[in-house]
Write a protein that holds these residues in place. Sequence first.
Motif, PDB file in Angstrom:
ATOM      1  N   TYR A  58     -20.842  55.279  36.645  1.00 33.06           N
ATOM      2  CA  TYR A  58     -19.633  54.943  37.385  1.00 33.06           C
ATOM      3  C   TYR A  58     -18.627  54.205  36.491  1.00 33.06           C
ATOM      4  O   TYR A  58     -17.419  54.399  36.617  1.00 33.06           O
ATOM      5  N   GLU A  72      -8.801  49.267  43.041  1.00 36.61           N
ATOM      6  CA  GLU A  72      -8.503  50.703  42.984  1.00 36.61           C
ATOM      7  C   GLU A  72      -9.684  51.564  43.407  1.00 36.61           C
ATOM      8  O   GLU A  72      -9.508  52.598  44.064  1.00 36.61           O
ATOM      9  N   TYR A  73     -10.897  51.152  43.026  1.00 37.42           N
ATOM     10  CA  TYR A  73     -12.041  52.061  43.140  1.00 37.42           C
ATOM     11  C   TYR A  73     -13.135  51.620  44.109  1.00 37.42           C
ATOM     12  O   TYR A  73     -14.116  52.345  44.294  1.00 37.42           O
ATOM     13  N   PHE A  74     -12.995  50.458  44.756  1.00 29.76           N
ATOM     14  CA  PHE A  74     -14.011  50.002  45.703  1.00 29.76           C
ATOM     15  C   PHE A  74     -13.366  49.640  47.035  1.00 29.76           C
ATOM     16  O   PHE A  74     -12.282  49.060  47.065  1.00 29.76           O
ATOM     17  N   SER A  75     -14.053  49.955  48.117  1.00 30.96           N
ATOM     18  CA  SER A  75     -13.571  49.542  49.439  1.00 30.96           C
ATOM     19  C   SER A  75     -14.714  48.896  50.213  1.00 30.96           C
ATOM     20  O   SER A  75     -15.877  49.303  50.065  1.00 30.96           O
ATOM     21  N   SER A 133     -17.517  48.039  52.763  1.00 33.64           N
ATOM     22  CA  SER A 133     -18.338  48.996  53.499  1.00 33.64           C
ATOM     23  C   SER A 133     -19.606  48.294  53.989  1.00 33.64           C
ATOM     24  O   SER A 133     -19.929  47.178  53.578  1.00 33.64           O
ATOM     25  N   TYR A 135     -19.671  47.053  49.079  1.00 34.34           N
ATOM     26  CA  TYR A 135     -18.519  47.859  48.678  1.00 34.34           C
ATOM     27  C   TYR A 135     -18.969  49.264  48.296  1.00 34.34           C
ATOM     28  O   TYR A 135     -20.025  49.447  47.687  1.00 34.34           O
ATOM     29  N   ILE A 167     -18.021  52.811  46.304  1.00 41.18           N
ATOM     30  CA  ILE A 167     -17.166  53.308  45.223  1.00 41.18           C
ATOM     31  C   ILE A 167     -16.434  54.562  45.690  1.00 41.18           C
ATOM     32  O   ILE A 167     -16.941  55.355  46.496  1.00 41.18           O
ATOM     33  N   ASP A 168     -15.231  54.733  45.208  1.00 45.61           N
ATOM     34  CA  ASP A 168     -14.333  55.779  45.675  1.00 45.61           C
ATOM     35  C   ASP A 168     -14.861  57.182  45.376  1.00 45.61           C
ATOM     36  O   ASP A 168     -15.480  57.423  44.351  1.00 45.61           O
ATOM     37  N   ASN A 169     -14.560  58.098  46.282  1.00 46.36           N
ATOM     38  CA  ASN A 169     -14.988  59.501  46.116  1.00 46.36           C
ATOM     39  C   ASN A 169     -14.398  60.157  44.878  1.00 46.36           C
ATOM     40  O   ASN A 169     -14.994  61.075  44.318  1.00 46.36           O
ATOM     41  N   ARG A 170     -13.229  59.692  44.446  1.00 44.46           N
ATOM     42  CA  ARG A 170     -12.637  60.264  43.228  1.00 44.46           C
ATOM     43  C   ARG A 170     -13.542  60.016  42.038  1.00 44.46           C
ATOM     44  O   ARG A 170     -13.602  60.837  41.110  1.00 44.46           O
ATOM     45  N   ARG A 213     -16.995  59.229  42.383  1.00 42.49           N
ATOM     46  CA  ARG A 213     -18.298  59.855  42.654  1.00 42.49           C
ATOM     47  C   ARG A 213     -18.278  61.356  42.386  1.00 42.49           C
ATOM     48  O   ARG A 213     -19.276  61.927  41.956  1.00 42.49           O
TER      49      ARG A 213
END
Length: 282
Positions: free
Chosen positions: A127, A180-183, A185, A193, A195-198, A200
């Motif tokens: 990642y 930018e890359y974590f939201s 959850s 958190y 990690i963004d699908n972009r 993954r």
Amino acid sequence: MHQPQQHSPDMSEADFQVIADIAHQEAGLVFTPEKASLVRSRINRRLRKLGIKRFSDYIAYITSPKGEGERKSMIYSLTTNISSFFRESHHFDLFANKVFPQLLSNARNGGRVRIWSAGCSSGQEPYSIAMTMHSIAPDITKLDIKVLATDIDADVLEVAKTGFYHSSEIENIIENYRTEYFSPSTSGTQNGYLIDNRIRSLITFRELNLLHDWPMNGLFDAIFCRNVVIYFDEATQLRLWPRFEKATAPKGWLFVGHSERLSEKLDTSFQNVGPTTYRLPN
């Protein structure tokens, strides 16, 4: 009234040797007698999970035809899965500033780019690679750039595939990557958190024992095999590095762990080009 104290089962020297031999034959892991207490504590967890009371019964099970699946679980329990995002940051600095820009240029001209994270543990390394690439090339998903992430431990790969991490695991990531890359959850009852699908979508996770066949097609432009071979004996290491060379594209890169080196006994074309960094000539 005091509860009777539960004692862990005793592991004999012979039991230890059987476990050490299986770990070496099947996964290249080396356990000297000094590591007996570590082995005992980790295998005790397997005994408790299986409801087995004595080490001798466990040994009989793993050495029987029925015990093949448990032998894999035993090896998972003995491997050390320590990882963190952007570990040994000098590699990622070099990757961002020199390695990836050249590979990106090739990809923009229609070429394919392949990166391998060998011994990826719970996913922080691949990642980190993918975030580094995406931050430089936000249109990366339109290009033929992929990361293969492999590990011997199927259980830890399932963790990696989720892309879910606790806040303590991402606190050392630079802020713009975090936002930018974590939201935020939730996984089960745990907050963390995702990690963004972009990121993954750039990575394929696969179970792989480095001592067995490598079924991959094509060559890799960069291989991260860091803090993996340190657990192998010298003979196993000497067999592995030439295999990595055969899997590396011309001018390709190899990154190894901070206490690892390619032996001077090796006859490979890898050239040392920086701290724990090697490269093949054209």
